[in-house]
Scaffold this active site. Structure first.
Site, short mmCIF file in Angstrom:
data_model
loop_
_atom_site.label_atom_id
_atom_site.label_comp_id
_atom_site.label_asym_id
_atom_site.label_seq_id
_atom_site.Cartn_x
_atom_site.Cartn_y
_atom_site.Cartn_z
N HIS A 193 0.88 -1.28 0.05
CA HIS A 193 0.06 0.01 -0.10
C HIS A 193 0.77 1.18 0.06
O HIS A 193 1.89 1.60 0.80
CB HIS A 193 -0.87 0.21 1.16
CG HIS A 193 -1.98 -1.06 1.14
ND1 HIS A 193 -2.42 -1.65 2.20
CD2 HIS A 193 -2.65 -1.47 0.07
CE1 HIS A 193 -3.45 -2.60 1.74
NE2 HIS A 193 -3.39 -2.63 0.59
N ARG A 249 0.70 4.50 0.55
CA ARG A 249 0.87 5.56 1.46
C ARG A 249 1.31 5.08 2.57
O ARG A 249 1.78 5.80 3.72
CB ARG A 249 -0.56 6.19 1.78
CG ARG A 249 -1.45 5.08 2.46
CD ARG A 249 -2.86 5.75 2.23
NE ARG A 249 -3.74 4.63 2.75
CZ ARG A 249 -5.18 4.85 2.97
NH1 ARG A 249 -5.48 5.89 2.32
NH2 ARG A 249 -5.89 3.79 3.23
N GLU A 250 1.71 3.87 2.82
CA GLU A 250 2.20 3.51 4.24
C GLU A 250 3.70 3.42 4.21
O GLU A 250 4.37 2.34 4.05
CB GLU A 250 1.71 1.90 4.47
CG GLU A 250 0.11 2.13 4.48
CD GLU A 250 -0.29 0.72 4.39
OE1 GLU A 250 0.23 -0.54 4.46
OE2 GLU A 250 -1.57 0.47 4.24
N ARG A 300 -3.08 4.72 -2.08
CA ARG A 300 -2.82 3.16 -1.45
C ARG A 300 -2.76 2.42 -2.68
O ARG A 300 -2.02 1.24 -2.23
CB ARG A 300 -4.38 3.07 -0.63
CG ARG A 300 -4.60 1.49 -0.41
CD ARG A 300 -5.76 1.45 0.17
NE ARG A 300 -6.28 0.03 0.57
CZ ARG A 300 -6.11 -0.64 1.59
NH1 ARG A 300 -5.26 -0.04 2.74
NH2 ARG A 300 -6.48 -1.78 1.54
N HIS A 326 2.78 -3.57 6.74
CA HIS A 326 1.65 -2.49 6.46
C HIS A 326 1.75 -1.29 7.60
O HIS A 326 2.59 -1.67 8.60
CB HIS A 326 0.41 -2.97 6.53
CG HIS A 326 0.19 -3.78 5.25
ND1 HIS A 326 -0.56 -3.40 4.15
CD2 HIS A 326 0.57 -5.20 5.10
CE1 HIS A 326 -0.59 -4.50 3.24
NE2 HIS A 326 0.08 -5.62 3.77
N TYR A 351 -9.74 -6.83 10.43
CA TYR A 351 -11.06 -6.99 9.84
C TYR A 351 -10.98 -8.15 8.82
O TYR A 351 -9.90 -8.70 8.42
CB TYR A 351 -11.38 -5.57 9.01
CG TYR A 351 -10.32 -4.95 8.23
CD1 TYR A 351 -9.50 -5.71 7.36
CD2 TYR A 351 -9.91 -3.86 8.69
CE1 TYR A 351 -8.74 -5.13 6.48
CE2 TYR A 351 -8.71 -3.18 7.93
CZ TYR A 351 -8.29 -3.86 6.95
OH TYR A 351 -7.45 -3.15 6.17
N GLU A 368 1.09 -4.62 11.07
CA GLU A 368 0.68 -3.07 11.00
C GLU A 368 1.62 -2.34 11.86
O GLU A 368 1.34 -2.60 13.09
CB GLU A 368 -0.89 -3.07 11.25
CG GLU A 368 -1.62 -3.97 10.23
CD GLU A 368 -2.16 -3.18 8.97
OE1 GLU A 368 -1.71 -2.02 9.01
OE2 GLU A 368 -2.75 -3.69 8.19
#
Ligand SMILES: *[C@@H]1O[C@H](CO)[C@@H](O)[C@H](O)[C@H]1NC(C)=O
Ligand SMILES: *[C@@H]1O[C@H](CO)[C@@H](O)[C@H](O)[C@H]1NC(C)=O
Ligand SMILES: *[C@@H]1O[C@H](CO)[C@@H](O)[C@H](O)[C@H]1NC(C)=O
Ligand SMILES: [Zn+2]
Length: 420
Positions: free
Chosen positions: A161, A163-164, A219, A307, A359, A381
């Site tokens: 992703h 933007r991470e 993203r 992430h 999620y 994360e």
């Protein structure tokens, strides 16, 4: 930053006004945030959170993070359209904010890899596994001593992703640390003797570029779509594992314990941030990595994907609420890794199956790796839990990478032991 005294009803009115004042269609393409407003709020009760979630859904807010009343400090809502007055309208959304150092600049990362390939040719081999949609090379660093013919391997990717940004920073950190300490640190030496590491510092290289030049919050990949003007596919929803199957299993509560970074599942809509793509492996980046991993799945014992943000260490499954068969070995590896993180600066990570911890999502790289026989599949994360979010400041790169390094070392050492 919480706007005081706003009730759920007021937010609803605000959003309604937004709807009325805006033109008909919901997405912006060339400048996704032109005229957008950002609202940051914390619903104090479950009821307000509920209203908010419905409102977001109804108005196709381009990125809506909601959480339970006790959840993280901040929730960003990017709301479309001009002409209404809600509290915040930061200009920075469409301008890249380089809070990280320039060593994370995409061009710099590539030069750095070439440099290592020359200066550390005994330990590092750099090669490309294909081209991105926009024609950039997909570079991998193979790290390890060529000490024996057969070696097990660990795969590490960062920046699926765009933007991470802390992800690519960590991949660089990992390589730098290993090279600096392998003479002095017996654990690192052991790792390099017994294993190969395949490291992909920037998986979604087109998206990463775009996040530096145009849109800091980009993203997805940058592929075009024949029917819509919006571009990109979520490279972490594009894998051939329950691809775009939305398993909307019910939870105990409408709101999970922590704030999800995005809506659950995956989307068929090309303009959504979790768009799964027209078919599995439609993205050249995903296809190239899947091909590479499939060919080496007998060797690769661990898949680690980086992430941000949430401070979690996740393992399969993502796509369903269930535990994997080898739960106890993977669970104990995660438990130790999270403790290793904590031992550095006292930062707490949650850990557990991705579905129940973060999620439910389908088509993720971690589930795919696990389904393809890689027994230890993890997604990190990294920091933080929302205070800075994707804009983690430079001062936090070092502590974040230092503690994460301990976790990766711990997982790797675990691999070298037998687990029953
Ligand atoms: C890395 O170095 C080797 C020689 O040691 C060379 O063959 C290879 O092409 C280099 N990789 C890249 C991507 O330039
Ligand atoms: C998982 O379990 C299977 C069968 O019980 C076993 O063959 C495999 O080696 C185990 N994997 C790990 C990582 O322990
Ligand atoms: C991994 O973590 C466990 C638990 O915190 C610890 O006992 C062990 O020494 C760590 N191993 C390494 C290599 O860091
Ligand atoms: Zn991510």
């Amino acid at each position: 930053m919480k706007p005081p005294g706003w009730t759920a009803a007021q937010w609803l009115l605000c959003l309604l006004f937004l709807r009325i004042s805006g033109p008909g269609h919901c997405y912006l393409y060339n400048n996704r945030y032109a005229g957008d407003k950002v609202i940051r709020l914390v619903p104090e009760t479950e009821g307000k959170a509920h209203v908010l979630k419905n409102v977001c859904h109804q108005f196709k807010v381009s990125s809506c993070t909601t959480g339970g009343p006790m959840a993280a400090q901040q929730h960003l809502l990017y709301l479309g359209r001009n002409g209404y007055r809600c509290p915040y309208s930061p200009k920075w959304l469409s301008n890249p904010v380089s809070l990280l150092t320039t060593s994370q600049h995409p061009v710099h990362i590539q030069n750095w890899m070439h440099h290592l390939n020359k200066t550390h040719s005994g330990l590092i081999h750099m090669f490309s596994i294909g081209k991105s949609y926009e024609g950039r090379s997909l570079f991998i660093l193979k790290l390890g001593r060529r000490s024996r013919a057969y070696k097990r391997a660990v795969w590490i990717d960062c920046g699926i992703h765009a933007r991470e940004w802390i992800g690519p920073a960590f991949c660089q950190w990992f390589v730098k640390e290993v090279l600096q300490t392998y003479r002095s640190d017996p654990a690192i030496r052991k790792m390099l003797n017994h294993l190969y590491f395949y490291i992909m510092p920037v998986f979604n290289v087109d998206g990463y570029h775009f996040s530096w030049t145009n849109d800091r919050f980009w993203r997805k990949t940058r592929s075009r779509n024949s029917r819509f003007r919006c571009r990109g596919v979520d490279a972490n929803r594009n894998w051939k594992v329950k691809w775009c199957e939305l398993l909307l299993a019910t939870r105990g509560s409408l709101f999970p314990k922590v704030s999800p970074i995005l809506d659950e599942g995956a989307s068929f809509h090309p303009c959504d941030d979790t768009y799964c793509g027209p078919f599995p492996e439609s993205e050249p980046e995903v296809k190239a990595v899947a091909h590479f991993l499939r060919k080496r799945k007998k060797h690769i014992r661990a898949y680690l994907s980086f992430h941000a943000y949430a401070q979690m260490l996740l393992y399969p499954y993502s796509y369903k609420y269930a535990t994997i068969p080898n739960f106890s070995c993977v669970e104990s590896a995660a438990y130790n890794a999270v403790n290793a993180i904590h031992s550095a600066y006292g930062v707490r990570y949650r850990y557990g199956p991705a579905s129940s911890t973060l999620y439910v999502s389908s088509g993720s790289s971690m589930d795919w790796a696990y389904k393809n026989g890689i027994p230890y599949a993890f997604a990190f994360e990294l920091r933080d839990t929302g205070h800075f979010g994707f804009l983690l400041p430079e001062s936090l790169i070092k502590p974040t990478c230092t503690e994460t390094m301990l976790a990766v070392k711990n997982i790797t050492m675990h691999l070298l032991k037998k687990c029953h």
